[in-house]
Design a protein around this motif. Structure first.
Motif, PDB file in Angstrom:
ATOM      1  N   THR A  86       0.077 -11.326  -6.665  1.00 55.26           N
ATOM      2  CA  THR A  86       1.022 -12.257  -5.710  1.00 55.26           C
ATOM      3  C   THR A  86       1.171 -11.559  -4.505  1.00 55.26           C
ATOM      4  N   TYR A  87       0.865 -10.269  -4.391  1.00 57.53           N
ATOM      5  CA  TYR A  87       1.083  -9.619  -3.073  1.00 57.53           C
ATOM      6  C   TYR A  87       0.310  -8.236  -3.038  1.00 57.53           C
ATOM      7  N   LYS A  88       0.254  -7.886  -1.649  1.00 55.00           N
ATOM      8  CA  LYS A  88      -0.461  -6.472  -1.629  1.00 55.00           C
ATOM      9  C   LYS A  88       0.528  -5.800  -0.655  1.00 55.00           C
ATOM     10  N   LEU A  89       0.802  -4.539  -1.044  1.00 56.07           N
ATOM     11  CA  LEU A  89       1.697  -3.591  -0.311  1.00 56.07           C
ATOM     12  C   LEU A  89       0.744  -2.617   0.295  1.00 56.07           C
ATOM     13  N   SER A  90       1.119  -2.444   1.749  1.00 51.72           N
ATOM     14  CA  SER A  90       0.221  -1.349   2.576  1.00 51.72           C
ATOM     15  C   SER A  90       1.484  -0.483   3.230  1.00 51.72           C
ATOM     16  N   PHE A  91       0.881   0.909   3.008  1.00 50.66           N
ATOM     17  CA  PHE A  91       1.888   1.968   3.174  1.00 50.66           C
ATOM     18  C   PHE A  91       1.351   3.017   4.311  1.00 50.66           C
ATOM     19  N   MET A  92       2.255   3.274   5.350  1.00 50.24           N
ATOM     20  CA  MET A  92       1.775   4.399   6.072  1.00 50.24           C
ATOM     21  C   MET A  92       3.157   5.406   6.430  1.00 50.24           C
ATOM     22  N   GLU A  93       2.628   6.654   6.418  1.00 50.50           N
ATOM     23  CA  GLU A  93       3.893   7.719   6.520  1.00 50.50           C
ATOM     24  C   GLU A  93       3.285   8.476   8.075  1.00 50.50           C
ATOM     25  N   SER A  94       4.006   8.277   8.926  1.00 51.28           N
ATOM     26  CA  SER A  94       3.689   9.199  10.144  1.00 51.28           C
ATOM     27  C   SER A  94       4.028  10.872  10.066  1.00 51.28           C
ATOM     28  N   PRO A  95       3.362  11.585  10.955  1.00 54.99           N
ATOM     29  CA  PRO A  95       3.868  12.886  10.505  1.00 54.99           C
ATOM     30  C   PRO A  95       5.420  13.280  10.915  1.00 54.99           C
ATOM     31  N   SER A  96       6.040  12.245  11.478  1.00 58.98           N
ATOM     32  CA  SER A  96       7.595  12.553  11.766  1.00 58.98           C
ATOM     33  C   SER A  96       8.412  12.020  10.776  1.00 58.98           C
ATOM     34  N   GLY A  97       7.881  11.286   9.523  1.00 57.19           N
ATOM     35  CA  GLY A  97       8.656  10.879   8.291  1.00 57.19           C
ATOM     36  C   GLY A  97       8.876   9.572   8.549  1.00 57.19           C
ATOM     37  N   ILE A  98       8.336   8.757   9.593  1.00 58.06           N
ATOM     38  CA  ILE A  98       8.562   7.395   9.605  1.00 58.06           C
ATOM     39  C   ILE A  98       7.817   6.577   8.697  1.00 58.06           C
ATOM     40  N   LYS A  99       8.293   5.570   7.882  1.00 58.82           N
ATOM     41  CA  LYS A  99       7.276   5.221   6.792  1.00 58.82           C
ATOM     42  C   LYS A  99       7.373   3.576   6.914  1.00 58.82           C
ATOM     43  N   ILE A 100       5.991   2.986   7.327  1.00 61.24           N
ATOM     44  CA  ILE A 100       5.992   1.629   7.305  1.00 61.24           C
ATOM     45  C   ILE A 100       5.306   1.059   6.383  1.00 61.24           C
ATOM     46  N   ILE A 101       5.914   0.012   5.745  1.00 57.09           N
ATOM     47  CA  ILE A 101       5.582  -0.732   4.599  1.00 57.09           C
ATOM     48  C   ILE A 101       5.528  -2.314   4.942  1.00 57.09           C
ATOM     49  N   LEU A 102       4.097  -2.844   4.874  1.00 48.05           N
ATOM     50  CA  LEU A 102       3.877  -4.036   5.201  1.00 48.05           C
ATOM     51  C   LEU A 102       3.249  -5.001   3.833  1.00 48.05           C
ATOM     52  N   VAL A 103       4.070  -5.899   3.442  1.00 48.20           N
ATOM     53  CA  VAL A 103       3.551  -6.677   2.318  1.00 48.20           C
ATOM     54  C   VAL A 103       3.165  -7.917   2.840  1.00 48.20           C
ATOM     55  N   THR A 104       1.602  -7.972   2.246  1.00 46.45           N
ATOM     56  CA  THR A 104       0.894  -9.372   2.503  1.00 46.45           C
ATOM     57  C   THR A 104       0.513 -10.136   1.672  1.00 46.45           C
ATOM     58  N   HIS A 105      -0.439 -11.087   1.909  1.00 53.59           N
ATOM     59  CA  HIS A 105      -1.037 -11.900   0.796  1.00 53.59           C
ATOM     60  C   HIS A 105      -1.939 -10.974   0.173  1.00 53.59           C
ATOM     61  N   PRO A 106      -2.363 -11.044  -1.017  1.00 55.69           N
ATOM     62  CA  PRO A 106      -3.285 -10.257  -2.082  1.00 55.69           C
ATOM     63  C   PRO A 106      -4.395 -10.091  -1.602  1.00 55.69           C
ATOM     64  N   ARG A 107      -5.071 -11.078  -1.061  1.00 58.60           N
ATOM     65  CA  ARG A 107      -6.380 -11.040  -0.422  1.00 58.60           C
ATOM     66  C   ARG A 107      -6.739 -10.569   1.042  1.00 58.60           C
ATOM     67  N   THR A 108      -5.506  -9.798   1.476  1.00 56.60           N
ATOM     68  CA  THR A 108      -5.770  -9.326   2.984  1.00 56.60           C
ATOM     69  C   THR A 108      -6.344  -7.866   2.533  1.00 56.60           C
ATOM     70  N   GLY A 109      -7.284  -7.573   3.477  1.00 56.76           N
ATOM     71  CA  GLY A 109      -8.202  -6.359   3.540  1.00 56.76           C
ATOM     72  C   GLY A 109      -7.299  -5.104   3.566  1.00 56.76           C
ATOM     73  N   ASP A 110      -8.262  -4.008   3.965  1.00 61.06           N
ATOM     74  CA  ASP A 110      -7.540  -2.887   4.266  1.00 61.06           C
ATOM     75  C   ASP A 110      -6.815  -2.779   5.494  1.00 61.06           C
ATOM     76  N   LEU A 111      -5.275  -2.450   5.566  1.00 65.51           N
ATOM     77  CA  LEU A 111      -4.562  -2.368   6.755  1.00 65.51           C
ATOM     78  C   LEU A 111      -4.344  -1.104   7.213  1.00 65.51           C
ATOM     79  N   ARG A 112      -5.020  -0.083   6.950  1.00 68.88           N
ATOM     80  CA  ARG A 112      -4.846   1.461   7.573  1.00 68.88           C
ATOM     81  C   ARG A 112      -4.496   1.021   9.149  1.00 68.88           C
ATOM     82  N   GLU A 113      -5.797   0.660   9.531  1.00 70.34           N
ATOM     83  CA  GLU A 113      -5.890   0.614  11.096  1.00 70.34           C
ATOM     84  C   GLU A 113      -4.712  -0.175  11.653  1.00 70.34           C
ATOM     85  N   SER A 114      -4.241  -1.185  10.908  1.00 68.27           N
ATOM     86  CA  SER A 114      -3.343  -2.267  11.573  1.00 68.27           C
ATOM     87  C   SER A 114      -1.887  -1.680  11.408  1.00 68.27           C
ATOM     88  N   LEU A 115      -1.771  -0.923  10.352  1.00 69.26           N
ATOM     89  CA  LEU A 115      -0.464   0.012  10.203  1.00 69.26           C
ATOM     90  C   LEU A 115      -0.347   0.999  11.341  1.00 69.26           C
TER      91      LEU A 115
END
Length: 170
Positions: free
Chosen positions: A101-130
């Protein structure tokens, strides 16, 4: 969700009918687990109050990071302390997971900021978007002289730009 045999329990939801319906919600946490920003675009069901939801999401994130660190095949000396931010490319980490039902994408910056984006399960790779979302965060929030680090993000220009960007993710 698929089991090892490949049989599907329930089908994934249909692909979004219009562009811009991929993003469901987004969280931004600081290194201490404080939710600095929560944005919602297409969340069909609300089950918890906001504080419980933030704790649950950060707990899930912390557990997945710990699991990937413990399963890391590199030596223990290279792993560092669990829960500490790692530089990009350092150690073993996860970038996303998908359910039916969903896809969870995650990125953590060197400063410790964590960004989580929950999208439709058919969404592709979101590393560049994050990374792009993080750059928006730096440009509109961190560089804002009125922003106090560690406080909730209340920047209308950032929110507007973020909304436009997330709606454009395909």
């Amino acid at each position: 969700m698929q089991f090892f045999g490949g049989s599907e329990i329930s089908p994934s939801p249909p692909a979004p009918s219009a562009p811009g319906n991929n993003g469901h919600m987004m969280y931004v946490f600081n290194r201490n687990g404080v939710c600095l920003l929560y944005r919602e675009w297409n969340r069909p069901l609300r089950t918890l109050d906001a504080q419980q939801d933030h704790k649950l999401m950060f707990g899930l994130l912390f557990s997945l990071k710990s699991l990937t660190a413990k399963m890391d095949p590199t030596s223990a000396a290279e792993k560092g302390n669990l829960g500490m931010p790692q530089l990009p490319g350092q150690g073993c980490s996860f970038h996303s997971f998908r359910t039916n039902t969903y896809k969870l994408s995650f990125m953590e910056s060197p400063s410790g900021i964590k960004i989580i984006l929950v999208t439709h399960p058919r969404t592709g790779d979101l590393r560049e978007s994050l990374k792009r979302i993080y750059n928006l965060y730096v440009d509109y929030v961190v560089k804002n002289p009125l922003y106090t680090p560690g406080s909730p993000i209340r920047c209308e220009l950032f929110n507007t730009t973020l909304d436009q960007y997330v709606r454009g993710i395909g």
